[in-house]
Write a protein that holds these residues in place. Structure first.
Motif, short mmCIF file in Angstrom:
data_model
loop_
_atom_site.label_atom_id
_atom_site.label_comp_id
_atom_site.label_asym_id
_atom_site.label_seq_id
_atom_site.Cartn_x
_atom_site.Cartn_y
_atom_site.Cartn_z
N PHE A 236 43.65 29.90 -7.58
CA PHE A 236 42.79 28.88 -8.17
C PHE A 236 43.60 28.05 -9.16
O PHE A 236 44.39 28.57 -9.94
CB PHE A 236 41.54 29.49 -8.83
N ARG A 237 43.41 26.73 -9.09
CA ARG A 237 44.09 25.77 -9.96
C ARG A 237 43.40 24.43 -9.79
O ARG A 237 42.71 24.20 -8.79
CB ARG A 237 45.58 25.65 -9.61
N GLY A 238 43.58 23.53 -10.76
CA GLY A 238 42.97 22.21 -10.67
C GLY A 238 41.46 22.31 -10.81
O GLY A 238 40.93 22.72 -11.84
N ALA A 239 40.76 21.94 -9.74
CA ALA A 239 39.30 21.95 -9.79
C ALA A 239 38.68 22.93 -8.80
O ALA A 239 37.46 23.00 -8.68
CB ALA A 239 38.75 20.54 -9.50
N ALA A 240 39.48 23.68 -8.05
CA ALA A 240 38.91 24.51 -6.99
C ALA A 240 39.80 25.72 -6.74
O ALA A 240 40.91 25.86 -7.28
CB ALA A 240 38.75 23.70 -5.70
N ALA A 241 39.29 26.62 -5.89
CA ALA A 241 40.04 27.80 -5.45
C ALA A 241 40.16 27.75 -3.94
O ALA A 241 39.37 27.09 -3.26
CB ALA A 241 39.32 29.08 -5.87
N GLU A 242 41.15 28.45 -3.41
CA GLU A 242 41.33 28.50 -1.97
C GLU A 242 41.83 29.88 -1.56
O GLU A 242 42.44 30.59 -2.35
CB GLU A 242 42.32 27.44 -1.50
N THR A 243 41.55 30.22 -0.32
CA THR A 243 42.07 31.46 0.25
C THR A 243 43.45 31.16 0.82
O THR A 243 43.58 30.62 1.92
CB THR A 243 41.13 32.02 1.34
N ALA A 244 44.48 31.50 0.06
CA ALA A 244 45.84 31.21 0.51
C ALA A 244 46.23 32.08 1.69
O ALA A 244 47.05 31.69 2.52
CB ALA A 244 46.83 31.42 -0.64
#
Length: 669
Positions: free
Chosen positions: A526-534
């Motif tokens: 998570f960074r910036g404005a959102a999270a993601e499943t890397a």
């Protein structure tokens, strides 16, 4: 020579009909010539005919002479003196049968692999009799393990013992048996599903990487032949019988020629020079490379090992043995291999020097005075403090290290592994219980104790009388693997003070620990404005390490989004595999500067029963303790980044007189 009749029931895909895969076919053939090489590990993406080629090999192997009626395939010329079916007379009769290809399923039980007490005879006749397993069936044949990287650890241990000693030892349920078990070990695996344990990896003589051809005409031929085989297996196999028979004859001829092949001192120096150049451990690599080079010469019908044999043998025997980082794929540098071969080649006789004085220096090859002080144009390091040109940065990871053990509390019943306590099909027997269904692990002593008081009433006459109600199930406790979800803060606050290098090193260390404990892993950032499943949940820890190395940092800190994304991954995996218990590892300094506060997301994860560990990355003389507050909201433990290493934990225990460190739950760490 008359070709054998091929029936539809036993028509395997012919070895000769395989398109491409030259290295794989060669590796299998040289092992057929000399089984002492130690087998083949086949690595490759799914759908590349790995299993098809291995199963086709059995039809090419020469038939075996065996002692009639021996369940352990003893050689009548040199029978095993300790054979459980012996003793055998070396002058006795002999029978002939085809070489076997025995398949070891990934989910096989230990009893099925090594054998066990014959319960039917033990309970019915009152005698101890041994029922042999797959290791006995594979003796003098091929033992094939598909998806060998998914094999349970206790089965890997059994294979290691048999492969190292050439014998199987069975000590269980009052049975003590040893028998010969020498086999050609062949395994196939998809690296995306995880790597092999190093000990088992080293037991494979050769390794081959396979991938599907990118040439349309070759792919078309593969499809054409497969469709023809599926339409008429027997007819297709009969059409290739002559080619397979020629290969079988060539294998037999190479086996006969093998004792006559000479490995010269010059060739042996090349073998050892190559092994030393790639810094392999031990001397098994040298032995396997030498044996492979000799088998290659015999396969080509020669009695002398040539440099090209050594080169080909090194390409097959060394990729999985060279020293490499934990997440590096096996492979060899061709240029380094050629240099090692050239440096160890015998030097040619020098030409006689020409008469007369020669140049004393200052030619083209000599360095002119002052050349070393003249930098090339455009060379040199970049100026210190030069801008990177981007607000995002990709920090390199620090070196991995051994980490303290992280466990899921309680007793699970998931897949066997090495992390958390669980009820498993192997491990130590802790008690017995009445079976709830079919008996899968009989507790013999408890069963006999339950049946003993009723023998007189049941009219026992010789054999023990056992009823269904006497049977007792063994309850065994071992370790399970878990789903480890890493939730990594990649925001700008983590990039400050160059902390991201240490953070990446810590997560890389945790990934290495997950690999060693046979866990499934997922990575959320998570960074910036959102999270993601890397990285979605996978067995490939190497993929997680690669994603981590390339992870950029910068921007705000959406901590809540990261926790919710991790909860979504956990929820999906719970549907796919409800028995696998999760472990959430949140790597953060606890700050949140984007989105809502994380308390509700943390409470949701705690309500789901997720075991959580927060790795506190906060640094500096003044600490806000936000990571510890997050751990309390998750109902989990908080570990400071510098305390994550196992060495730090040991030092902490030595320095304190308390039973353990207090965690966010008030438990001892």
């Amino acid at each position: 020579m008359a070709l054998p009749e091929v029936r539809a029931s036993d028509a395997r895909y012919p070895f000769s009909a395989v398109v491409g895969l030259d290295d794989l076919r060669l590796a299998l053939l040289v092992n057929a010539v000399d089984p002492a090489i130690g087998g083949v590990l086949v690595r490759g993406e799914k759908g590349t005919a790995k299993s098809t080629v291995v199963r086709a090999l059995a039809a090419l192997l020469p038939p075996l002479a065996v002692v009639p009626g021996c369940r352990f395939s003893c050689d009548p010329a040199a029978p095993d003196p300790a054979c459980p079916d012996g003793p055998h007379d070396p002058q006795g009769p002999a029978a002939e049968r085809p070489a076997r290809l025995v398949e070891l399923p990934v989910g096989a039980s230990e009893d099925r692999v090594v054998g066990s007490l014959d319960l039917e005879r033990a309970l019915g006749e009152g005698v101890k009799a041994f029922d042999p397993g797959l290791l006995a069936a594979a003796h003098r044949g091929v033992l094939y393990v598909d998806e060998v990287n998914l094999l349970s650890d206790h089965l890997v241990d059994l294979l290691l013992d048999a492969a190292a000693m050439g014998r199987a030892h069975v000590e269980r349920e009052g049975v003590s048996v040893t028998h010969a078990s020498r086999f050609l070990l062949v395994g196939t695996m998809n690296p995306e599903e995880g790597e092999l344990r190093p000990q088992l990896l080293d037991r494979f003589g050769l390794t081959v990487e396979v991938r599907a051809s990118r040439e349309p005409s070759e792919r078309a031929e593969v499809v054409r032949r497969r469709l023809a085989y599926d339409a008429d297996p027997a007819g297709f196999a009969a059409g290739w019988a002559a080619e397979d028979a020629a290969l079988a004859g060539r294998i037999a001829a190479a086996r006969a020629l093998l004792p006559s092949v000479v490995l010269s001192d010059a060739a042996l120096r090349q073998v050892t020079a190559v092994c030393a150049a790639f810094d392999v451990d031990g001397l098994r690599a040298d032995l396997v490379t030498a044996r492979t080079a000799i088998a290659l010469a015999a396969w080509d019908g020669r009695t002398e090992v040539l440099p090209e044999d050594v080169r080909q043998a090194a390409l097959l025997a060394l990729p999985h043995r060279r020293r490499r980082n934990p997440f590096d794929a096996p492979g060899l540098d061709s240029q380094q291999l050629d240099e090692a071969l050239e440096s160890s080649a015998p030097e040619p006789e020098p030409d006689p020097e020409p008469a007369g004085p020669g140049p004393s220096g200052g030619g083209e090859g000599a360095d002119a005075p002052g050349d070393s002080a003249t930098p090339e144009a455009g060379g040199g390091d970049p100026a210190p403090g030069s801008p990177t040109g981007s607000s995002e940065a990709v920090a390199s990871a620090a070196s991995p290290y051994a980490v303290r053990p992280l466990r899921v509390a309680g007793l699970g019943d998931g897949a066997e592994g090495r992390r958390s306590r669980a009820r498993t099909s192997n491990g130590r027997t802790v008690r017995s219980e009445l079976p709830r269904g079919p008996v899968t692990a009989l507790h013999l002593a408890a069963t006999l104790r339950a049946a003993a008081p009723h023998q007189q009433r049941r009219g026992r006459d010789g054999a023990l009388v056992v009823r269904r109600q006497d049977l007792r199930q063994a309850v065994r406790e071992g370790r399970e693997s878990n789903l480890v979800v890493f939730c990594v803060d990649a925001s700008g606050s983590m990039a400050a003070r160059q902390r991201m290098s240490a953070v990446k090193g810590a997560v890389l260390s945790l990934l290495l620990d997950a690999y060693q404990r046979r866990d499934k892993v997922a990575v959320v950032t998570f960074r910036g404005a959102a999270a993601e499943t890397a990285l979605p949940a996978t067995w490939s820890v190497e993929a997680g390490a690669a994603r981590l190395q390339a992870l950029p940092t910068g921007g705000r800190t959406p901590l809540t989004a990261g926790l919710l994304q991790a909860e979504q991954v956990l929820r999906l995996e719970r549907v796919r595999d409800p028995r696998r218990r999760p472990l959430l590892v949140v790597v953060t300094d606890g700050r949140h500067t984007s989105g809502e506060a994380p308390e509700r997301a943390a409470a949701l994860l705690q309500a789901r029963g997720v075991t959580s560990v927060v790795v506190d990355c906060e640094s500096g003389p003044v600490r806000l303790g936000l990571a510890a507050q997050l751990a309390a909201g998750l109902g989990g433990d908080c570990v400071r980044l510098e305390e994550l290493a196992a060495e730090s934990l040991a030092a902490l225990v030595r320095e304190t007189t308390l039973p353990g460190r207090t965690t966010a739950k008030g438990r001892a760490a």
